[in-house]
Scaffold this motif. Structure first.
Motif, PDB file in Angstrom:
ATOM      1  N   MET A  60       0.830  -1.206   0.000  1.00  0.00           N
ATOM      2  CA  MET A  60       0.000   0.000   0.000  1.00  0.00           C
ATOM      3  C   MET A  60       0.864   1.255   0.000  1.00  0.00           C
ATOM      4  N   THR A  61       1.949   1.255   0.779  1.00  0.00           N
ATOM      5  CA  THR A  61       2.834   2.417   0.823  1.00  0.00           C
ATOM      6  C   THR A  61       3.444   2.684  -0.550  1.00  0.00           C
ATOM      7  N   PHE A  62       3.899   1.636  -1.218  1.00  0.00           N
ATOM      8  CA  PHE A  62       4.462   1.816  -2.554  1.00  0.00           C
ATOM      9  C   PHE A  62       3.396   2.318  -3.521  1.00  0.00           C
ATOM     10  N   ASP A  63       2.201   1.728  -3.475  1.00  0.00           N
ATOM     11  CA  ASP A  63       1.130   2.140  -4.382  1.00  0.00           C
ATOM     12  C   ASP A  63       0.730   3.590  -4.158  1.00  0.00           C
ATOM     13  N   PHE A  64       0.636   4.018  -2.898  1.00  0.00           N
ATOM     14  CA  PHE A  64       0.237   5.402  -2.622  1.00  0.00           C
ATOM     15  C   PHE A  64       1.308   6.379  -3.076  1.00  0.00           C
ATOM     16  N   ARG A  65       2.590   5.995  -3.008  1.00  0.00           N
ATOM     17  CA  ARG A  65       3.646   6.888  -3.450  1.00  0.00           C
ATOM     18  C   ARG A  65       3.683   7.031  -4.954  1.00  0.00           C
ATOM     19  N   ALA A  66       3.307   5.979  -5.666  1.00  0.00           N
ATOM     20  CA  ALA A  66       3.437   5.985  -7.125  1.00  0.00           C
ATOM     21  C   ALA A  66       2.115   6.179  -7.852  1.00  0.00           C
ATOM     22  N   ALA A  67       1.003   6.175  -7.141  1.00  0.00           N
ATOM     23  CA  ALA A  67      -0.308   6.249  -7.798  1.00  0.00           C
ATOM     24  C   ALA A  67      -0.626   7.674  -8.231  1.00  0.00           C
ATOM     25  N   ASP A  68      -1.388   7.777  -9.280  1.00  0.00           N
ATOM     26  CA  ASP A  68      -1.847   9.079  -9.763  1.00  0.00           C
ATOM     27  C   ASP A  68      -3.087   9.493  -8.974  1.00  0.00           C
ATOM     28  N   LEU A  69      -2.866  10.135  -7.841  1.00  0.00           N
ATOM     29  CA  LEU A  69      -3.946  10.579  -6.966  1.00  0.00           C
ATOM     30  C   LEU A  69      -3.935  12.095  -6.898  1.00  0.00           C
ATOM     31  N   ALA A  70      -5.113  12.690  -6.796  1.00  0.00           N
ATOM     32  CA  ALA A  70      -5.202  14.150  -6.678  1.00  0.00           C
ATOM     33  C   ALA A  70      -4.531  14.573  -5.375  1.00  0.00           C
ATOM     34  N   PRO A  71      -3.843  15.678  -5.355  1.00  0.00           N
ATOM     35  CA  PRO A  71      -3.712  16.688  -6.392  1.00  0.00           C
ATOM     36  C   PRO A  71      -2.632  16.368  -7.433  1.00  0.00           C
ATOM     37  N   GLU A  72      -1.870  15.280  -7.237  1.00  0.00           N
ATOM     38  CA  GLU A  72      -0.821  14.934  -8.203  1.00  0.00           C
ATOM     39  C   GLU A  72      -1.359  13.881  -9.165  1.00  0.00           C
ATOM     40  N   SER A  73      -2.250  14.295 -10.033  1.00  0.00           N
ATOM     41  CA  SER A  73      -2.920  13.363 -10.940  1.00  0.00           C
ATOM     42  C   SER A  73      -2.004  12.822 -12.026  1.00  0.00           C
ATOM     43  N   ASN A  74      -0.878  13.451 -12.257  1.00  0.00           N
ATOM     44  CA  ASN A  74       0.075  12.985 -13.266  1.00  0.00           C
ATOM     45  C   ASN A  74       1.396  12.556 -12.625  1.00  0.00           C
ATOM     46  N   ARG A  75       1.318  11.999 -11.426  1.00  0.00           N
ATOM     47  CA  ARG A  75       2.533  11.644 -10.687  1.00  0.00           C
ATOM     48  C   ARG A  75       3.410  10.654 -11.452  1.00  0.00           C
ATOM     49  N   SER A  76       2.806   9.729 -12.181  1.00  0.00           N
ATOM     50  CA  SER A  76       3.595   8.735 -12.916  1.00  0.00           C
ATOM     51  C   SER A  76       4.376   9.363 -14.072  1.00  0.00           C
ATOM     52  N   ARG A  77       4.008  10.565 -14.489  1.00  0.00           N
ATOM     53  CA  ARG A  77       4.684  11.255 -15.590  1.00  0.00           C
ATOM     54  C   ARG A  77       5.463  12.476 -15.095  1.00  0.00           C
ATOM     55  N   THR A  78       5.647  12.588 -13.781  1.00  0.00           N
ATOM     56  CA  THR A  78       6.241  13.781 -13.203  1.00  0.00           C
ATOM     57  C   THR A  78       7.662  13.506 -12.727  1.00  0.00           C
ATOM     58  N   VAL A  79       8.536  14.465 -12.944  1.00  0.00           N
ATOM     59  CA  VAL A  79       9.893  14.417 -12.420  1.00  0.00           C
ATOM     60  C   VAL A  79      10.031  15.558 -11.423  1.00  0.00           C
TER      61      VAL A  79
ATOM     62  N   MET B 293      -0.714  22.164 -13.305  1.00  0.00           N
ATOM     63  CA  MET B 293       0.016  20.938 -12.966  1.00  0.00           C
ATOM     64  C   MET B 293      -0.726  20.109 -11.920  1.00  0.00           C
ATOM     65  N   PHE B 294      -1.335  20.749 -10.948  1.00  0.00           N
ATOM     66  CA  PHE B 294      -1.960  20.058  -9.826  1.00  0.00           C
ATOM     67  C   PHE B 294      -3.468  20.280  -9.828  1.00  0.00           C
ATOM     68  N   ASP B 295      -4.207  19.248  -9.445  1.00  0.00           N
ATOM     69  CA  ASP B 295      -5.667  19.304  -9.406  1.00  0.00           C
ATOM     70  C   ASP B 295      -6.131  19.489  -7.962  1.00  0.00           C
ATOM     71  N   TYR B 296      -6.513  20.685  -7.631  1.00  0.00           N
ATOM     72  CA  TYR B 296      -7.027  20.974  -6.292  1.00  0.00           C
ATOM     73  C   TYR B 296      -8.541  21.128  -6.354  1.00  0.00           C
ATOM     74  N   ASP B 297      -9.225  20.627  -5.338  1.00  0.00           N
ATOM     75  CA  ASP B 297     -10.661  20.853  -5.184  1.00  0.00           C
ATOM     76  C   ASP B 297     -10.830  21.987  -4.181  1.00  0.00           C
ATOM     77  N   PHE B 298     -11.367  23.099  -4.637  1.00  0.00           N
ATOM     78  CA  PHE B 298     -11.518  24.272  -3.785  1.00  0.00           C
ATOM     79  C   PHE B 298     -12.864  24.226  -3.064  1.00  0.00           C
ATOM     80  N   ILE B 299     -12.835  24.434  -1.773  1.00  0.00           N
ATOM     81  CA  ILE B 299     -14.067  24.528  -0.989  1.00  0.00           C
ATOM     82  C   ILE B 299     -14.689  25.893  -1.216  1.00  0.00           C
ATOM     83  N   ALA B 300     -13.840  26.901  -1.268  1.00  0.00           N
ATOM     84  CA  ALA B 300     -14.290  28.267  -1.550  1.00  0.00           C
ATOM     85  C   ALA B 300     -13.215  28.941  -2.386  1.00  0.00           C
ATOM     86  N   GLY B 301     -13.622  29.843  -3.219  1.00  0.00           N
ATOM     87  CA  GLY B 301     -12.674  30.569  -4.059  1.00  0.00           C
ATOM     88  C   GLY B 301     -12.332  29.804  -5.314  1.00  0.00           C
TER      89      GLY B 301
END
Length: 145
Positions: A38-57, A128-136
């Motif tokens: 799970m630790t490896f998957d969470f570090r390498a998975a494309d999860l918001a806000p880093e939706s392109n983590r697998s393609r990011t340097v 670059m990053f996908d943030y979900d804004f609560i306000a603003g």
């Protein structure tokens, strides 16, 4: 099948300490392996806000060695970053961020001072990053300039 379960229960009843150690050891081993995966998957998975983590340097801060033998290790600002990464072949999008800094703020004429933290980012940070804004909303290129 019924005989298998009878044998298992008889073995558990005969030597409770040994059986308990084996069961607990197996459970702990399985939990450890699951945590590692799970630790490896969470570090390498494309999860918001880093939706392109697998393609990011990611690059750490810059280190400058001067001709006189001294060095400087304070990070990279916008101007050297743009000089290095603008028009770089193969780079789809490059963005930078500064360091977290602390400031204080208060209302005019008020005595209440509050701490807040800021982090300088590039104008294309929200591309670059996908943030979900609560306000603003994220700032635009015109607001950045």
């Amino acid at each position: 099948m019924r005989q298998f379960f009878r044998q298992t229960l008889n073995l558990l009843a005969e030597n409770k300490l040994h059986s308990s150690i084996v069961i607990v050891g197996t459970a702990v081993t399985m939990a450890f392996v699951m945590m590692v995966v799970m630790t490896f998957d969470f570090r390498a998975a494309d999860l918001a806000p880093e939706s392109n983590r697998s393609r990011t340097v990611y690059m750490s801060r810059g280190h400058i060695n001067n001709v006189d033998g001294t060095n400087h290790n304070s990070g990279m600002g916008k101007i050297p970053f743009d000089a290095l990464f603008d028009n770089c072949p193969g780079v789809e999008l490059a963005t930078w961020s500064g360091y977290l800094s602390e400031s204080t703020v208060s209302m005019p004429g008020g005595n209440d001072k509050h701490r807040f933290f800021t982090n300088d980012v590039a104008a294309n940070w929200f591309d670059m990053f996908d943030y979900d804004f609560i306000a603003g909303k994220p700032f635009t290129e015109a607001e950045y300039d």
